[in-house]
Write a protein that holds these residues in place. Structure first.
Motif, short mmCIF file in Angstrom:
data_model
loop_
_atom_site.label_atom_id
_atom_site.label_comp_id
_atom_site.label_asym_id
_atom_site.label_seq_id
_atom_site.Cartn_x
_atom_site.Cartn_y
_atom_site.Cartn_z
N LYS A 28 1.02 -0.93 0.19
CA LYS A 28 -0.02 0.43 0.19
C LYS A 28 0.54 1.26 -0.10
CE LYS A 28 -2.94 -0.36 3.64
NZ LYS A 28 -3.57 -0.13 4.88
N CYS A 29 1.63 1.29 0.38
CA CYS A 29 2.64 2.49 0.71
C CYS A 29 3.06 2.85 -0.79
CB CYS A 29 4.64 1.93 1.73
SG CYS A 29 5.28 3.21 1.34
N LEU A 30 3.37 4.82 -0.60
CA LEU A 30 3.42 5.33 -2.34
C LEU A 30 4.62 5.52 -1.84
CD1 LEU A 30 0.34 7.60 -0.71
CD2 LEU A 30 -0.01 6.36 -2.90
N SER A 31 5.94 5.14 -1.40
CA SER A 31 6.90 5.67 -1.14
C SER A 31 6.79 7.37 -1.41
CB SER A 31 7.88 4.79 -2.53
OG SER A 31 8.16 3.96 -2.17
N CYS A 32 6.07 8.06 -0.38
CA CYS A 32 6.29 9.24 -0.88
C CYS A 32 6.38 10.28 0.21
CB CYS A 32 4.02 10.08 -1.18
SG CYS A 32 3.94 9.89 1.16
N GLY A 33 7.41 9.16 0.82
CA GLY A 33 8.34 9.86 2.23
C GLY A 33 7.59 11.15 3.11
N GLN A 34 6.07 10.88 2.80
CA GLN A 34 5.79 12.01 3.95
C GLN A 34 5.92 11.69 5.66
OE1 GLN A 34 1.95 13.79 3.00
NE2 GLN A 34 1.96 12.42 1.81
N CYS A 35 6.19 10.72 5.93
CA CYS A 35 6.24 9.61 6.99
C CYS A 35 7.03 10.29 7.69
CB CYS A 35 6.39 8.20 7.58
SG CYS A 35 6.84 7.71 5.71
N THR A 36 8.41 10.59 7.10
CA THR A 36 9.65 10.64 7.21
C THR A 36 9.95 12.55 7.36
OG1 THR A 36 10.84 10.54 4.81
CG2 THR A 36 11.16 8.67 6.36
N CYS B 259 14.24 7.29 3.72
CA CYS B 259 14.73 5.40 3.90
C CYS B 259 13.11 5.12 3.33
CB CYS B 259 15.07 4.95 5.47
SG CYS B 259 13.45 5.12 5.75
N MET B 260 12.68 6.36 2.92
CA MET B 260 11.51 5.29 1.99
C MET B 260 11.46 5.60 0.87
SD MET B 260 9.66 3.82 4.43
CE MET B 260 7.97 3.63 4.31
N PHE B 261 12.83 6.24 0.32
CA PHE B 261 12.94 6.37 -1.57
C PHE B 261 14.14 5.26 -1.48
CE2 PHE B 261 12.60 10.86 -0.52
CZ PHE B 261 10.95 10.78 -0.51
N THR C 131 -0.52 12.36 8.47
CA THR C 131 -0.04 12.05 7.19
C THR C 131 -0.43 10.96 6.30
OG1 THR C 131 1.15 13.93 8.54
CG2 THR C 131 1.77 13.05 6.16
N CYS C 132 0.51 10.48 6.58
CA CYS C 132 0.37 8.93 5.69
C CYS C 132 -0.86 8.73 4.92
CB CYS C 132 0.78 7.48 6.35
SG CYS C 132 0.58 5.85 4.91
N PRO C 133 -1.21 8.61 3.96
CA PRO C 133 -2.27 8.89 3.24
C PRO C 133 -3.40 7.70 3.23
CG PRO C 133 -0.80 10.05 1.70
CD PRO C 133 -0.02 8.85 2.65
N VAL C 134 -2.41 6.06 3.58
CA VAL C 134 -2.36 5.07 3.09
C VAL C 134 -2.55 4.25 4.83
CG1 VAL C 134 -2.18 4.64 0.93
CG2 VAL C 134 0.08 4.32 2.65
N ASP C 135 -2.65 5.14 5.83
CA ASP C 135 -3.13 4.53 7.21
C ASP C 135 -1.57 3.66 7.54
OD1 ASP C 135 -4.46 6.14 8.18
OD2 ASP C 135 -6.21 4.22 7.26
N ILE C 136 -0.15 3.95 6.87
CA ILE C 136 0.87 3.03 7.48
C ILE C 136 1.40 4.13 8.52
CG2 ILE C 136 3.52 1.68 7.08
CD1 ILE C 136 2.04 1.85 4.00
N ASN C 137 1.55 3.75 9.84
CA ASN C 137 2.29 4.25 11.38
C ASN C 137 2.72 3.59 12.11
OD1 ASN C 137 -0.42 4.41 13.27
ND2 ASN C 137 -1.07 5.31 11.34
S1 SF4 Z 1 3.58 9.07 4.73
FE1 SF4 Z 1 2.77 6.19 4.23
S2 SF4 Z 1 2.42 6.27 1.96
FE2 SF4 Z 1 4.26 7.80 2.35
S3 SF4 Z 1 6.36 6.92 2.29
FE3 SF4 Z 1 5.57 6.66 4.32
S4 SF4 Z 1 4.50 4.55 4.68
FE4 SF4 Z 1 4.03 5.17 2.65
#
Ligand code: SF4
Ligand SMILES: Cc1cc2nc3c(=O)[nH]c(=O)nc-3n(C[C@H](O)[C@H](O)[C@H](O)COP(=O)(O)OP(=O)(O)OC[C@H]3O[C@@H](n4cnc5c(N)ncnc54)[C@H](O)[C@@H]3O)c2cc1C
Ligand code: SF4
Ligand code: SF4
Lengths: 300, 428, 264, 340
Positions: free
Chosen positions: D229-237, D268-270, D319-325
Motif C-alpha cells: 500500500k505504501c506510496l513511497s512518498c516519504g511524507q512519514c519521514t 529511507c522510504m525512497f 499524514t500517511c495517506p494510506v494509513d501506515i504509521n
Molecule cells: S507516508 Fe505512508 S505512503 Fe508515504 S512513504 Fe510513508 S508509509 Fe509510505
C-alpha cells in the motif's frame, strides 16, 4: 604499545566534522582498466599529522562541485606521510576523480570507521582473504602486519581476481611471494594471458593449500564482492574459526561518514562508525542481511 | 556598460515559414506555412473531466498560456453553470493584464522595434537604444511577476481553477504590484511615442474586418460574452462558428479562419479600433491623439496599438489590485450541473481566443479551440500579397521586398508556436 | 576551460521550455558568456549548425521531418539533453500513447484534408528515437533546476536532479496533504523539482514533471478508488503529462486481493 | 523551579522576550498548522494538537548550504542564524528535540544543528491530546527537562517550569509577572490536570514488547501487505520529529569554479536512499525500506537507548495517506493482521 586508535579527543579537533581539507594528488596511475591508484599528500602539514589511522578505516573524498564518497585507505599507518587509495570508476564522483591530474587537489576528511581491531589481533595468526576491490582495505592491513611482523603469528594472504589484468597490486603481491614469513596465495578465475605464473581457480580453492591452521588462535579478515562472502564464510566456519574472530567489511551508501545522514544504517548500527569492519557474529544478528547471501547458509 | 540581457530576445520564431512564389513581376502565391507538429489537443481532452481539461489546454502555447486557461475556464464554467466569486473574477482580470503587458512589451520593443529602426535585432540596437531595450526588459520582468503571483508560476501556472483560485495573492504582493505598475507607465508611454513617430508605408494597405471580444459595461477589457465586428455589429460568442469558419490548408498544420469568405484581423489593433474610445486616462488620451483611418487598412499600426494597450494595462493594475485586496478569500464555487455547453471568449495578446465545450454527465464531449493566429493567417497573406504586388510594380528588388513582408507578418505578432517570420522567395 | 558549444532546438510542444530559458533574466548573460550558443532559433537568427557539445531538445517528435532533424542533431551532438516533459515523456500530446486511435483523432481535427508539409504520427518522447544522456523534465522546466544542471555541465561535472516524488518538496513547504482530503494528487507519482508549486497553491499536482524513479502506481490507484474515483478517471488523470512513462506504469496496476475476491 | 503566572500576562511576557529574538509559534491557516514567525500571541493557535512539520525544521532546515567553495577549498557557512524564541511546543516535540540532540550534538557534533539549537529558546506549552496522540504509549506525555521554560495551562493561571539558566534570564526580563506563591490548591489543580490529561487519550497504541515482537514477526507477510500500500512518498519521514536523514549535493555557479555544498532532507522510504554505484540497491523492495523505518523507530532504538525513537506525536498517523504509521504497524505485527 603505540596507540594508533583514533580516540574521541582526536575527533573533536575537527570542529566541523563535515569539512574537507585539501590534499594534493601526487600520483595517479591505472592498476587495472577501471581501477586507479591515487597517492595524496596534505596541503597542510598539521592536517597530515592528524591523519593517523587504522587499517580498515576510510576517508570521505570530495571533488569540488561533484560531491563526496567514502574510500578505504590502502596505505598503511606504519608508513606515514602519504595516503593511498585504489578507486574503481563506477559512477559520477569516481569518474570525475579519474579526470583529475597529478598536482590537482581533492578534499579529504577522516579517518572514519572502526578499522580492524589491531589490539585484539596482536599475537594471533592472521588469515586475509581478498577478492577484487576488497584488496583496497586489506592491503593496508597486510602491509601493517608485515611492518610489525614480530607482533603477529602466522600470516596468510589469499587473493583472487577474475583475470591477471584485473588483479590489483599484482606486481606488489607477486613480490611478496618471495617472503618466507608470509604465505601469499594468488589466483585468477581465468588466465586469459597464458603468462600467469600462479594458480587458476576460485579463492575458495586456495583454502586447500593453507595446511592446518590453529583456528581458535586465528583472526580472519575478508573483503570482496557479495558472492565471495557467501562461500568464504562457509569455509571459515568449517575451519572452526570463532565467528567473532572472522572480520568482514560491509559497504553501504554514505553521505556523511560520521553517523548522521542515516544512509548506512543497518538497524541500529551505522556502517560508518560502528563499521565498516564487523565480525561475522555481528552480521549474523542483522535481520536485514539474513537470507541475503551473506549469512543464510550458515544459519540453515 | 554591460547590458547584454537582450541578446536572446533578438528574434523569436516558430517552426514554419513564409513562401512567396513569384512569376516574373507577378505574385503567384503568398503562403505562411506552419510546420509545427500537430498535437490534436481538442481530441485528446474528449472524455476528460473539465478540471483536467484546464490543466492540459494551456499547454497549447507557453506565451498565451493564461489566455488559454481563462478561455477554457469561461467556457467550462458556462457549461457547468458555475458563477465564480467576485474576487476570482478580479484576480483573473489582473492575470490577463499581466499577460498582456508581458506579450506587448516583448513584441513592441524587442521584436518589432528593430524592424522600424532598421536593426537586425534588439541586441544590435543596444548601443543606440540601450535604454529602450532596458525598458522592455523591465516591463517584461514585471509582467512575468504579475503572472507568477496570480497564476502560481511564470508559465503554465495551475493556481487559476474552475470556480476560483487555489490561493489568492497576499495583500503585500498586491500592493507591490500596484506600486511598480505606476512606476512603469512611462516606459509604456515611451513605446507609444516611438511607434507614433514612424512613417508607415502604404504598400500593405487593404480594407479588412476587425473582430474583438466586447468587454462588458462599456469598458475596455480582455474578456466578454459577445464579439464586436468592425465596430457596431455585435454577435453572441456562442455563435463563434459563424464568425470563424475554419478550414484546413495543405501547407500548414495550423487551421485557417475567414468571415463571410473574407479575411479579418484580431489583436490589439482590432481591439482598439472596436473599443478604443472607451479607454480612459493617459492611454485614452494617447489613443485619441494617434488613432487614424489608416489603422483600418494597415496592419503595421498594430504595434502602435499594442503600445497604447500596454499603457492601459499598467494603468489598470493599481485599481485592480486594490479591489482584490479589499475582498476576503472566497471558497471555490462548485459546479451546479454536469451537462451543458459553453463558449469562452477572451482576448489573448494576439486576438480573440475561443474555447468551446460540450460537457455531458461530467465529461467533455466536444472541445473546439480557435486561436487568434489561426484567425489572422488569411489576413496576413492578403496583406502580404498586396504589398508584394505593389512593390514589384514599383520596381523594388527582392532585398527590399523580403524585409517588408517579414515586417507585415511580424506586425500580427503571430504566436511563436504557430507561425513565424521567415520568408523564402521562390521564383518560377 | 573552453566553453562548450551548445544548441537549443524545439519540436512539438508549446515552446515553454525555451521561453523559460529566456526568462532566466539574471543568468542569461552568464549563460551566453559561459557557453558558445551555436544555435537557438527562438532566441537569435545567426545560427550555425555543426558539431555540438550539448544539444538541448524541447518538444516531442510527431512528424517525419522532425525525426530527420532530430537524428541529425543527435549525430552532431556529444550529449543530448531532453528538456521539458514533452521531450522527456511525450507531454500532453502523448497521453493516449499505447491506446491507439491516433488516426481517428487526426481525422477529428483535420478531416480528410491532405496536409503536404510532412507526415504526422502520434507524438513520442525524444528517447523513443535517439539516445538521450539526461532528462530535465518539467512543464515548463524550472529555472533553477535547469540552470543547476547546465552549470554542472559547463564545469564538467555531473548534474544532480531530485529523484524523489513531489511529496518531499510538498512537505518541505509544509502543505497539508491533498490525498488526505480524499482528492486526487499526482504528487507521489511525479518527480520533484518544481518546488511543489501546485500543492503550495492548494491545487493538486497534475503530474507535469512526469514519473519519478520510484513510485507505486498501484497503491495510488487503489487509494483513489477507495476514495470514490472511477478507474478510468484515475488512469486518465495519471496520464495527463507522463506520456510514455506513465503509459508503461499503468499497465502494472493489478487488481487488489479484495477486488480479485469480488470478481470471483 | 516552578513559578506561577496570570494567563493574561502571557502576551506581555512574550512581547518583552521578543527583544531577545524572533518569536515563533504555532499558527493556523485553514487546515494548515505550522510553526511560523509571529509578532504576537494573538497570531498563535495554542489549541492545535500538532503542526504538520515538527520544530526540527528550525534546527535543521529542509535544505540549506553547508559550505561555499572555490578552488582553494571549503568554507563553512555558519553564523547567519538569528536568535529565536519558539513558543508553544508540546512535550512530545521537546522529547523529539532531545533525540535529535543525541544524534547531532554528541559524537561528531554537527555545527549547523548546534548553532541553531544554541540560538533557539524552547518555550513549551501544555497540550490537549486528540485521537491521534499516543505519547502515553511512548512515555512522552510529560516533560521534565530539555526546555527553557514550560507553561502548563491550568485554566486560571499558568504554572511555569524554569528549565535552564537562559529560561531564568527570560523570567528576569519581566520578574513582576511571575510569583513563587504556590499553595495547596495549585498543587491539587496540577494533580487534577495530570489525571485529566492522562484520561484524554483514545489512540489504540501499545508498544510494549515491540523489540521482540519485531524480531518474531520480521519475515511475516503482514509487512509485505502493508508495503504494497505504501506510496513511497516519504511524507512519514519528513513529518517525524526524530527522522534526521539527509542527502548532500554540490551545486556550482554558472561558468565559475565556485559553488555550494547543500544538504537536504532525505527519506529511507525512497529507493535512491540505499542505492549504490553500479545500480545495486540494498533495499530495492519497498518492504525492506518499510522494515528499516519501523525497526529503527520501534525496535533498534529501544535496543540501543531503552526507549523508542517515536515520541508519540501522531504525525505519521495524521499524514500517511494510506494509513501506515507506528500504530497500524505495531498492531499489525502484534495481531498478524492488517487492521482497518
Ligand atoms: S507516508 Fe505512508 S505512503 Fe508515504 S512513504 Fe510513508 S508509509 Fe509510505
Ligand atoms: C567504507 C567504504 C569504503 C569504500 N572503499 C572503496 C575503495 O577503496 N575503492 C573504491 O573504488 N570504492 C570504495 N567504496 C565504494 C565507493 O564509495 C563508491 O564506489 C563510490 O561512492 C561511488 O561514487 P560515485 O559518485 O562514482 O557513484 P554514483 O553511483 O554516482 O554515486 C553517487 C553517490 O552515492 C553514494 N554512493 C554510491 N555508491 C556508494 C557505495 N558503494 N558506498 C558508499 N556510497 C556510495 C556516494 O555518496 C556517491 O558519491 C567504499 C565504500 C564504503 C562504504
Ligand atoms: S498534497 Fe500531493 S504532493 Fe503534497 S504530499 Fe500530498 S500527495 Fe504528495
Ligand atoms: S506540483 Fe506537479 S503539476 Fe504542479 S508544477 Fe509540480 S510537477 Fe507540475
Amino acid at each position: 604499545m603505540r596507540k594508533l586508535c583514533v580516540v574521541l579527543e582526536d575527533r573533536e579537533v575537527q570542529d566541523n566534522p563535515y569539512k574537507p581539507e585539501m590534499w594534493r594528488i601526487v600520483r595517479r596511475y591505472p592498476l587495472t582498466n577501471d581501477v586507479n591508484f591515487f597517492q595524496a599528500r596534505s596541503v597542510d602539514v598539521d592536517q597530515a599529522l592528524r591523519m593517523n589511522y587504522l587499517p580498515g578505516q576510510f576517508v570521505m573524498a570530495s571533488v569540488l562541485g561533484e560531491g563526496e564518497a567514502p574510500f578505504s585507505i590502502s596505505s598503511t599507518p606504519s608508513r606515514p606521510g602519504l595516503l593511498e587509495f585504489c578507486i574503481q570508476r563506477v559512477g559520477t564522483l569516481t569518474e570525475t576523480l579519474f579526470s583529475l591530474k597529478e598536482n590537482q587537489t581533492v578534499g579529504l576528511r577522516g579517518p572514519y570507521g572502526n578499522g580492524f581491531p589491531i589490539d585484539k589481533m596482536e599475537g594471533k595468526d592472521i588469515l586475509i582473504v581478498a577478492g577484487g576491490l576488497g584488496a583496497a582495505p586489506l592491503r593496508s592491513l597486510l602491509l601493517y602486519v608485515l611492518d610489525n611482523r614480530d607482533r603477529f603469528g602466522d600470516i596468510a594472504y589469499l587473493h583472487g581476481a577474475r583475470t591477471p589484468g584485473e588483479m590489483l597490486f599484482r606486481e606488489e603481491f607477486l613480490q611478496l611471494k618471495e617472503r618466507d614469513d608470509l604465505n601469499c596465495l594468488l589466483t585468477v578465475d581465468k588466465d586469459d594471458t597464458g603468462q600467469w605464473p600462479e594458480r587458476v581457480g576460485m579463492v575458495t580453492d586456495l583454502f586447500k593449500e593453507l595446511g592446518g591452521i590453529d583456528a581458535k588462535n586465528t583472526y580472519a579478515a575478508v573483503c570482496g564482492p557479495p558472492v565471495m562472502y557467501k562461500f568464504v564464510m562457509q569455509r571459515l566456519v568449517k575451519l572452526d574459526i570463532p565467528k567473532h574472530q572472522i572480520l568482514m567489511t560491509l559497504e553501504r551508501r554514505m553521505k556523511c561518514g560520521v553517523g548522521k545522514c542515516g544512509h548506512c544504517a543497518i538497524e541500529y548500527l551505522y556502517t560508518c562508525i560502528d563499521g565498516p569492519v564487523f565480525t561475522y557474529w555481528d552480521v549474523l544478528h542483522m535481520k536485514e542481511l539474513i537470507g541475503k547471501g551473506v549469512s543464510s547458509d550458515v544459519i540453515a | 556598460m554591460k547590458t547584454l540581457e537582450v541578446v536572446p530576445l533578438a528574434r523569436v520564431e516558430g517552426d514554419g515559414g513564409i513562401t512567396v512564389t513569384l512569376d516574373g513581376k507577378k505574385v503567384k502565391k503568398v503562403t505562411l506555412d506552419v510546420h509545427e507538429g500537430p498535437r490534436l489537443i481538442e481530441q485528446l481532452v474528449r472524455g476528460m473531466k473539465p478540471e483536467d481539461d484546464v490543466n492540459v489546454v494551456p499547454r497549447i502555447c507557453a506565451i498565451c498560456t493564461l489566455s488559454h486557461k481563462y478561455a477554457a475556464l469561461r467556457g467550462l464554467e458556462k457549461a457547468l453553470a458555475i458563477d465564480p466569486p467576485e474576487k476570482a473574477q478580479l484576480t483573473r482580470d489582473l492575470m490577463m493584464l499581466g499577460e498582456n503587458v508581458e506579450s506587448n512589451s516583448l513584441h513592441t520593443y524587442l521584436l518589432a522595434l528593430p524592424d522600424f529602426l532598421g536593426y537586425p535585432s534588439a541586441i544590435a540596437m543596444l548601443n543606440d537604444y540601450g535604454d529602450d531595450v532596458k525598458r522592455a526588459l523591465r516591463l517584461k520582468k514585471f509582467a512575468n511577476h504579475v503572472m507568477e503571483v496570480t497564476s502560481g508560476r511564470i508559465v503554465h501556472g495551475e493556481n487559476p481553477g474552475l470556480g476560483g483560485f487555489g490561493k489568492y495573492p497576499s495583500k503585500k504582493q498586491l500592493s507591490e504590484i500596484a506600486l511598480r505598475a505606476r512606476e512603469l507607465v512611462p516606459d509604456a508611454v515611451r513605446a507609444v511615442e516611438l511607434f507614433a513617430s514612424f512613417e508607415y508605408p502604404e504598400y500593405p494597405e487593404v480594407d479588412t474586418n476587425f473582430m474583438s471580444v466586447n468587454a462588458p459595461n462599456k469598458r475596455f477589457g480582455l474578456a466578454g460574452d459577445t464579439i464586436l465586428i468592425s465596430k457596431g455589429k455585435e454577435t453572441d460568442a456562442e455563435d463563434y462558428r459563424k464568425l470563424t469558419s475554419e478550414r484546413v490548408v495543405p501547407h500548414s498544420f495550423a487551421k485557417r479562419s475567414d468571415y463571410k469568405d473574407k479575411s479579418f484581423a484580431v489583436g490589439s489593433n482590432a481591439r482598439l479600433i472596436n473599443m478604443g474610445e472607451r479607454i480612459e486616462g493617459r492611454a485614452g488620451d494617447l489613443f485619441k491623439e494617434h488613432f487614424s483611418d489608416r489603422w483600418l487598412k494597415n496592419p503595421l499600426f498594430n504595434n502602435l496599438a499594442q503600445a497604447i494597450e500596454m499603457t492601459w494595462a499598467l494603468e489598470q493594475m493599481p485599481e485592480a489590485t486594490e479591489k482584490i485586496a479589499a475582498l476576503e478569500d472566497p471558497k471555490r464555487t462548485e459546479a451546479t450541473r454536469d451537462t451543458g455547453s459553453g463558449t469562452g471568449a477572451v482576448e489573448a495578446p494576439r486576438g480573440v481566443l475561443y474555447h468551446h465545450y460540450e460537457v455531458k454527465d461530467g465529461l467533455i464531449e466536444v472541445a473546439d479551440i480557435i486561436t487568434p493566429t489561426a484567425q489572422n493567417l488569411d489576413d496576413v497573406e492578403v496583406h502580404m500579397k498586396a504589398c508584394a504586388e505593389r512593390m514589384l510594380a514599383d520596381g523594388r528588388g527582392d532585398d527590399e521586398l523580403l524585409p517588408a513582408l517579414e515586417m507585415i507578418a511580424r506586425a500580427y505578432d503571430p504566436c511563436i508556436s504557430c507561425a513565424t517570420h521567415l520568408v523564402t522567395l521562390k521564383r518560377l | 576551460m573552453s566553453s562548450p558549444k551548445i544548441g537549443v532546438y524545439g519540436f512539438t510542444g508549446c515552446a515553454g521550455d525555451q521561453l523559460m530559458i529566456l526568462n532566466c533574466e539574471n543568468q542569461l548573460v552568464d549563460l551566453f558568456g559561459a557557453t558558445e550558443i551555436r544555435s537557438f532559433s527562438m532566441a537569435k537568427s545567426d545560427n550555425h549548425e555543426g558539431e555540438l557539445d550539448v544539444a538541448f531538445v524541447e518538444g516531442s517528435i510527431s512528424t517525419e521531418e522532425q525525426l530527420e532533424h532530430l537524428k541529425d542533431i543527435r549525430k552532431r551532438a556529444k550529449m543530448l539533453i531532453a528538456i521539458g516533459t514533452c521531450a522527456c515523456w511525450g507531454g500532453p500530446q502523448a497521453m493516449k500513447l499505447e491506446e491507439g486511435g491516433f488516426e481517428k483523432r487526426y481525422k477529428g481535427v483535420y478531416g480528410n484534408a491532405k496536409i503536404t508539409v510532412s507526415k504526422a504520427f502520434e507524438a513520442q518522447p525524444v528517447d523513443a528515437f535517439v539516445r538521450v544522456e539526461l532528462k530535465i523534465p518539467g512543464c515548463p522546466i524550472d529555472k533553477s533546476e535547469f540552470l543547476g544542471a547546465v552549470s554542472k555541465l559547463v564545469a564538467k561535472r555531473h548534474p544532480y536532479l531530485y529523484r524523489f516524488p513531489v511529496c518531499a518538496e510538498c512537505k518541505w513547504k509544509e502543505n497539508p496533504c491533498i490525498l488526505w482530503e480524499g482528492k486526487f494528487c499526482a504528487g507521489p507519482l511525479t518527480k520533484a523539482g518544481c518546488g511543489a508549486v501546485c500543492p503550495s497553491h492548494n491545487m493538486p499536482c497534475v503530474g507535469c514533471w512526469g514519473p519519478t524513479d520510484d513510485l507505486n502506481v498501484g497503491a495510488e490507484y487503489n487509494l483513489l478508488k477507495e476514495k470514490g474515483y472511477g478507474p478510468d478517471e484515475i488512469v486518465q488523470k495519471m496520464k495527463k503529462f507522463g506520456g510514455a512513462g506513465v503509459a508503461k506504469l499503468v499497465k502494472e496496476i493489478k487488481p487488489t486481493a479484495k477486488e480479485k475476491e469480488a470478481n470471483k | 523551579m516552578i513559578l506561577k503566572m496570570k494567563k493574561e500576562d502571557l502576551s506581555a511576557f512574550l512581547e518583552t522576550v521578543k527583544e531577545w529574538g524572533e518569536l515563533w509559534g504555532p499558527t493556523r491557516k485553514g487546515e494548515r498548522v505550522a510553526f511560523e514567525r509571529v509578532e504576537a500571541l494573538s497570531q498563535m493557535d495554542l489549541k492545535a494538537a500538532r503542526t504538520i512539520i515538527p520544530p526540527k525544521k528550525l534546527l535543521y532546515p529542509p535544505r540549506f548550504t553547508m559550505f561555499d567553495f572555490d578552488d582553494e577549498g571549503y568554507v563553512e557557512r555558519t553564523g547567519d542564524v538569528p536568535n529565536r524564541i519558539l513558543f508553544g511546543i508540546h512535550p512530545c516535540d521537546i522529547h523529539g528535540i532531545q533525540i535529535m540532540d543525541t544524534m547531532f550534538l554528541e559524537e561528531y557534533k554537527d555545527p549547523y544543528y548546534a548553532e541553531r539549537r544554541e540560538k533557539t529558546l524552547l518555550l513549551g506549552h501544555s497540550c490537549i491530546p486528540d485521537e491521534k496522540c499516543m505519547c502515553f504509549a511512548t512515555d512522552t506525555e510529560f516533560i521534565a527537562e530539555g526546555f527553557d521554560l514550560f507553561f502548563t495551562d491550568l485554566k486560571m493561571f499558568y504554572l511555569v517550569w524554569v528549565g535552564s539558566s537562559r529560561g531564568h534570564d527570560l523570567v528576569r526580563m519581566k520578574p513582576e509577572l511571575f510569583s513563587r506563591d504556590i499553595g495547596k490548591d495549585d498543587i491539587l489543580n496540577y494533580t487534577e490536570y495530570r489525571k485529566w490529561k492522562t484520561s484524554q487519550f483514545s489512540a489504540n497504541a501499545d508498544f510494549t514488547g515491540m523489540p521482540d515482537i519485531f524480531e518474531l514477526g520480521y519475515d511475516s507477510s503482514i509487512l509485505d501487505e502493508l508495503a504494497e500500500k505504501c506510496l513511497s512518498c516519504g511524507q512519514c519521514t519528513m513529518v517525524c520529529p526524530t527522522c534526521n536523514c539527509f542527502n548532500v549535493v554540490d551545486e556550482v555557479e554558472l561558468g565559475s569554479v565556485e559553488g555550494t555544498r547543500d544538504r537536504f532532507w532525505d527519506s529511507c522510504m525512497f529507493r535512491e536512499y540505499s542505492l549504490v554505484a553500479g545500480g545495486h540497491n540494498f533495499r530495492d523492495k519497498r518492504v525492506d525500506r518499510l522494515k528499516l523505518w519501523y525497526t529503527h523507530k520501534l525496535q533498534a532504538y529501544i535496543g540501543e537507548f531503552g526507549e523508542p525513537a517515536c515520541v508519540g506525536c501522531g504525525r505519521c498517523v495524521a499524514t500517511c495517506p494510506v494509513d501506515i504509521n507506528v500504530v497500524t504497524v505495531a498492531n499489525a505485527l502484534r495481531e498478524q493482521e492488517v487492521g482497518k
